[in-house]
Scaffold this motif. Structure first.
Motif, PDB file in Angstrom:
ATOM      1  N   LEU A   4       4.913   6.810  -7.137  1.00 37.41           N
ATOM      2  CA  LEU A   4       3.503   7.008  -7.425  1.00 37.41           C
ATOM      3  C   LEU A   4       2.951   5.882  -8.284  1.00 37.41           C
ATOM      4  O   LEU A   4       1.850   5.384  -8.044  1.00 37.41           O
ATOM      5  CB  LEU A   4       3.299   8.357  -8.112  1.00 37.41           C
ATOM      6  CG  LEU A   4       1.883   8.868  -8.268  1.00 37.41           C
ATOM      7  CD1 LEU A   4       1.244   9.046  -6.904  1.00 37.41           C
ATOM      8  CD2 LEU A   4       1.881  10.178  -9.014  1.00 37.41           C
ATOM      9  N   LEU A   5       3.717   5.461  -9.272  1.00 38.34           N
ATOM     10  CA  LEU A   5       3.272   4.365 -10.136  1.00 38.34           C
ATOM     11  C   LEU A   5       3.328   3.018  -9.420  1.00 38.34           C
ATOM     12  O   LEU A   5       2.520   2.128  -9.704  1.00 38.34           O
ATOM     13  CB  LEU A   5       4.106   4.331 -11.412  1.00 38.34           C
ATOM     14  CG  LEU A   5       3.920   5.530 -12.343  1.00 38.34           C
ATOM     15  CD1 LEU A   5       4.897   5.459 -13.499  1.00 38.34           C
ATOM     16  CD2 LEU A   5       2.491   5.635 -12.827  1.00 38.34           C
ATOM     17  N   THR A  48       3.243   6.511  -1.488  1.00 35.11           N
ATOM     18  CA  THR A  48       3.973   7.720  -1.842  1.00 35.11           C
ATOM     19  C   THR A  48       3.637   8.872  -0.900  1.00 35.11           C
ATOM     20  O   THR A  48       4.517   9.581  -0.440  1.00 35.11           O
ATOM     21  CB  THR A  48       3.628   8.142  -3.284  1.00 35.11           C
ATOM     22  OG1 THR A  48       3.916   7.053  -4.150  1.00 35.11           O
ATOM     23  CG2 THR A  48       4.409   9.352  -3.703  1.00 35.11           C
ATOM     24  N   PHE A  79       9.698  10.416  -7.204  1.00 29.97           N
ATOM     25  CA  PHE A  79       8.278  10.608  -6.932  1.00 29.97           C
ATOM     26  C   PHE A  79       7.401   9.849  -7.918  1.00 29.97           C
ATOM     27  O   PHE A  79       6.481   9.133  -7.522  1.00 29.97           O
ATOM     28  CB  PHE A  79       7.928  12.094  -6.956  1.00 29.97           C
ATOM     29  CG  PHE A  79       6.480  12.369  -6.693  1.00 29.97           C
ATOM     30  CD1 PHE A  79       5.975  12.257  -5.415  1.00 29.97           C
ATOM     31  CD2 PHE A  79       5.619  12.723  -7.724  1.00 29.97           C
ATOM     32  CE1 PHE A  79       4.630  12.504  -5.156  1.00 29.97           C
ATOM     33  CE2 PHE A  79       4.290  12.962  -7.473  1.00 29.97           C
ATOM     34  CZ  PHE A  79       3.799  12.859  -6.189  1.00 29.97           C
ATOM     35  N   GLU A  80       7.675   9.989  -9.198  1.00 29.47           N
ATOM     36  CA  GLU A  80       6.833   9.329 -10.197  1.00 29.47           C
ATOM     37  C   GLU A  80       6.939   7.817 -10.099  1.00 29.47           C
ATOM     38  O   GLU A  80       5.935   7.108 -10.212  1.00 29.47           O
ATOM     39  CB  GLU A  80       7.210   9.801 -11.602  1.00 29.47           C
ATOM     40  CG  GLU A  80       6.272   9.271 -12.664  1.00 29.47           C
ATOM     41  CD  GLU A  80       6.594   9.796 -14.041  1.00 29.47           C
ATOM     42  OE1 GLU A  80       5.859   9.430 -14.958  1.00 29.47           O
ATOM     43  OE2 GLU A  80       7.560  10.556 -14.210  1.00 29.47           O
ATOM     44  N   THR A  81       8.136   7.307  -9.832  1.00 33.29           N
ATOM     45  CA  THR A  81       8.304   5.870  -9.677  1.00 33.29           C
ATOM     46  C   THR A  81       7.514   5.354  -8.483  1.00 33.29           C
ATOM     47  O   THR A  81       6.833   4.334  -8.567  1.00 33.29           O
ATOM     48  CB  THR A  81       9.797   5.528  -9.499  1.00 33.29           C
ATOM     49  OG1 THR A  81      10.532   6.088 -10.586  1.00 33.29           O
ATOM     50  CG2 THR A  81      10.017   4.039  -9.451  1.00 33.29           C
ATOM     51  N   TYR A  88      12.133  14.507  -6.130  1.00 36.71           N
ATOM     52  CA  TYR A  88      11.593  14.733  -7.473  1.00 36.71           C
ATOM     53  C   TYR A  88      11.962  13.594  -8.421  1.00 36.71           C
ATOM     54  O   TYR A  88      11.196  13.267  -9.315  1.00 36.71           O
ATOM     55  CB  TYR A  88      12.090  16.055  -8.052  1.00 36.71           C
ATOM     56  CG  TYR A  88      11.599  17.273  -7.309  1.00 36.71           C
ATOM     57  CD1 TYR A  88      10.394  17.276  -6.627  1.00 36.71           C
ATOM     58  CD2 TYR A  88      12.346  18.440  -7.284  1.00 36.71           C
ATOM     59  CE1 TYR A  88       9.943  18.389  -5.948  1.00 36.71           C
ATOM     60  CE2 TYR A  88      11.901  19.568  -6.616  1.00 36.71           C
ATOM     61  CZ  TYR A  88      10.704  19.523  -5.951  1.00 36.71           C
ATOM     62  OH  TYR A  88      10.257  20.633  -5.281  1.00 36.71           O
TER      63      TYR A  88
END
Length: 130
Positions: A120-121, A127, A116-118, A113
């Motif tokens: 994804l970007l 990812t 994940f955003e890192t 968690y």
């Protein structure tokens, strides 16, 4: 307009499917787990396809895959991992091993968690492959 109420309803329907289908002779735990796992993988592939080639995959495909993933996780594979762990482990070590397994899973999920955003970007397709 917020998507969160729809996510909540999809999660609820998935949880109810799991609750009523897990001990049903026509559905059962194995079918729920296998179906849920397969649908999660297919949903991830659809989302990765959208992220990898946005000109070829429509936005509606990614949105539908997102909701299908949530439903499949909640109805199939999500809760079954705890049930399977508690049914497979022998009684003598069940409490200790289950606690250790759930603690390790919790730490791994927390790490996922957090990054994940890192990921994804940085690269959306990578990812979902990881």
């Amino acid at each position: 307009q917020s998507v969160l109420p729809f996510v909540g309803w999809v999660k609820l329907v998935g949880a109810l499917t799991s609750a009523f289908g897990s001990d049903s002779p026509c559905v059962g735990r194995r079918r729920l787990a296998m179906w849920g796992s397969a649908m999660c993988v297919l949903s991830d592939l659809a989302i990765a396809w959208r992220l990898g080639s946005p000109e070829k995959a429509p936005v509606s495909l990614a949105a539908a895959a997102f909701f299908i993933f949530i439903y499949a996780w909640n109805s199939g594979f999500g809760g079954m991992q705890f049930l399977a762990t508690l049914e497979i482990l022998p009684n003598e070590v069940r409490s200790i091993w289950a606690g250790q397994i759930f603690a390790i899973v919790g730490v791994v999920e927390l790490l996922v968690y957090q990054v994940f955003e890192t990921l994804l970007l940085a690269d959306g397709v990578l990812t979902f492959i990881m």
